[in-house]
Design an enzyme around this catalytic site. Structure first.
Site, mmCIF file in Angstrom:
data_model
loop_
_atom_site.group_PDB
_atom_site.id
_atom_site.type_symbol
_atom_site.label_atom_id
_atom_site.label_comp_id
_atom_site.label_asym_id
_atom_site.label_seq_id
_atom_site.Cartn_x
_atom_site.Cartn_y
_atom_site.Cartn_z
ATOM 1 N N GLN A 97 60.756 40.357 108.325
ATOM 2 C CA GLN A 97 60.944 41.644 107.701
ATOM 3 C C GLN A 97 62.486 41.258 107.022
ATOM 4 O O GLN A 97 63.448 40.517 107.629
ATOM 5 C CB GLN A 97 60.916 42.743 108.248
ATOM 6 N N HIS A 99 65.895 44.264 105.501
ATOM 7 C CA HIS A 99 66.546 45.585 105.454
ATOM 8 C C HIS A 99 67.427 45.790 104.043
ATOM 9 O O HIS A 99 68.038 44.757 104.094
ATOM 10 C CB HIS A 99 67.014 46.289 106.775
ATOM 11 N N HIS A 175 64.617 38.198 109.025
ATOM 12 C CA HIS A 175 64.643 38.090 110.481
ATOM 13 C C HIS A 175 63.350 38.637 111.201
ATOM 14 O O HIS A 175 62.172 39.036 110.581
ATOM 15 C CB HIS A 175 65.747 38.927 111.314
ATOM 16 N N ARG A 195 58.346 44.378 105.112
ATOM 17 C CA ARG A 195 57.956 43.347 105.580
ATOM 18 C C ARG A 195 57.502 41.987 104.645
ATOM 19 O O ARG A 195 56.929 42.581 103.571
ATOM 20 C CB ARG A 195 56.239 43.939 106.256
#
Length: 330
Positions: A97, A99, A175, A195
């Site tokens: 995933q 962010h 990560h 994801r």
């Protein structure tokens, strides 16, 4: 206002979760595969409940919004609690995933926020690995081809880990936590997670947004944090990271006598303590490995009394207004 808050954990069952919160930390947890314990949360409807002192039974939000200055500190007046503290037990691999940063989240996920986070490994089975970055420089187009041909794992940078290894995950860094790892996660108070790949599990992916925010450069060795010793008081003090969102330190206390944990900023702000090893008496609380507490701004100002032979992870906001004394960035 009381000096220290302890909270009721918010447990979450996950398809990749396990039982290490019970077997390693000795907690009584719900049945099932418990993947996360939200130790301190003010995110959405997941509101931590205080379990000690005069504020026992109240939600953290209820208490700090009634007295920002005493609980969080002057810089936080009128704002929400900026961090989310979790324990994560990965029996199986988590999804790969990424962010977003604050600017992207504000535009495309306005109900949440950007997400910078860091990990400290509490326990890892032999040979356990996590993913942090790409194994080589790539591009949006090339990585899209890896995704389409189901070859994502070929380009991921896997790192074998052991107890107390720490990592910083900036927005944009790909990560994943591997199986067999129990760790602490500190992050911005956000749920903006995209994801990229989920090892064949039938869960939703968020490829368009992920491709928008991914950093396609090769892994940065500095993402693996090296403790930097700095001058302190009656204990060993090491800085792990001091970035624009939070500061992490390790305090090693080897003393049976009582002493006050000193303030580390000129303007008192809240601090979070997690016991990494050993046992500790903090004010009237008996704490053990894995326990997490919040020391209020008034507690920092007045001084909290500690009797300990243990190692702490010390966390705090390091954005505007934190003004750390002896600021040292590794």
């Amino acid at each position: 206002m009381q000096k220290v808050f302890k909270f009721e954990p918010i447990y979450k069952e996950k398809v990749w979760g396990g039982r290490k919160l019970e077997t390693v930390l000795g907690r009584v947890i719900p049945s099932g595969d418990i993947g996360e314990s939200w130790e301190i949360s003010d995110y959405g409807s997941d509101l931590s409940k205080i379990t000690n002192g005069e504020c026992s039974g109240k939600t953290f939000r209820e208490v700090y919004t009634s007295d920002y200055e005493s609980v969080l500190g002057k810089p936080f007046k009128g704002q929400g609690f900026p961090l989310l503290i979790k324990l994560i037990d990965a029996k199986e691999k988590l999804s790969v995933q990424v962010h977003p940063d604050d600017a992207y989240a504000e535009k495309f996920d306005p109900e949440s926020a950007g997400k910078k986070e860091a990990w400290t490994v509490l326990q890892a089975d032999k040979g356990s690995k996590l993913v942090c970055g790409f194994s080589k420089q790539t591009s949006k187009e090339e990585f899209s081809q890896y995704v389409q041909s189901n070859r994502v794992e070929e380009i991921l940078n896997e790192v074998e880990v052991k107890e107390l290894d720490s990592f910083l995950l900036n927005p944009g860094r790909i990560h994943a936590i591997g199986g067999g790892i129990l760790l602490m996660e500190v992050q911005q108070s956000s749920d903006s997670t995209y994801r990229v790949y989920d090892y064949g599990r039938p869960r939703e992916l968020h490829l368009k947004k992920a491709l928008d925010v991914l950093d396609f450069s090769s892994a940065d060795p500095q993402d693996r944090l090296s403790p930097k010793r700095i001058d302190s008081f009656e204990f060993n003090r090491f800085v792990l990271t001091a970035n624009d969102k939070f500061r992490m330190e390790i305090l090693e206390i080897d003393s049976s006598k009582k002493f006050a944990l000193p303030p580390f900023s000129s303007e008192p702000v809240f601090h979070i303590l997690m016991i990494l090893s050993g046992e500790c008496k903090l004010e009237d609380l008996d704490l053990k490995t894995g326990d997490t507490v919040l020391v209020t701004a008034s507690g920092i100002k007045e001084g909290v009394i500690c009797e300990s032979k243990s190692s702490f992870l010390r966390l705090a906001w390091s954005g505007p207004g934190s003004d750390w004394i002896q600021y040292t960035s590794p």
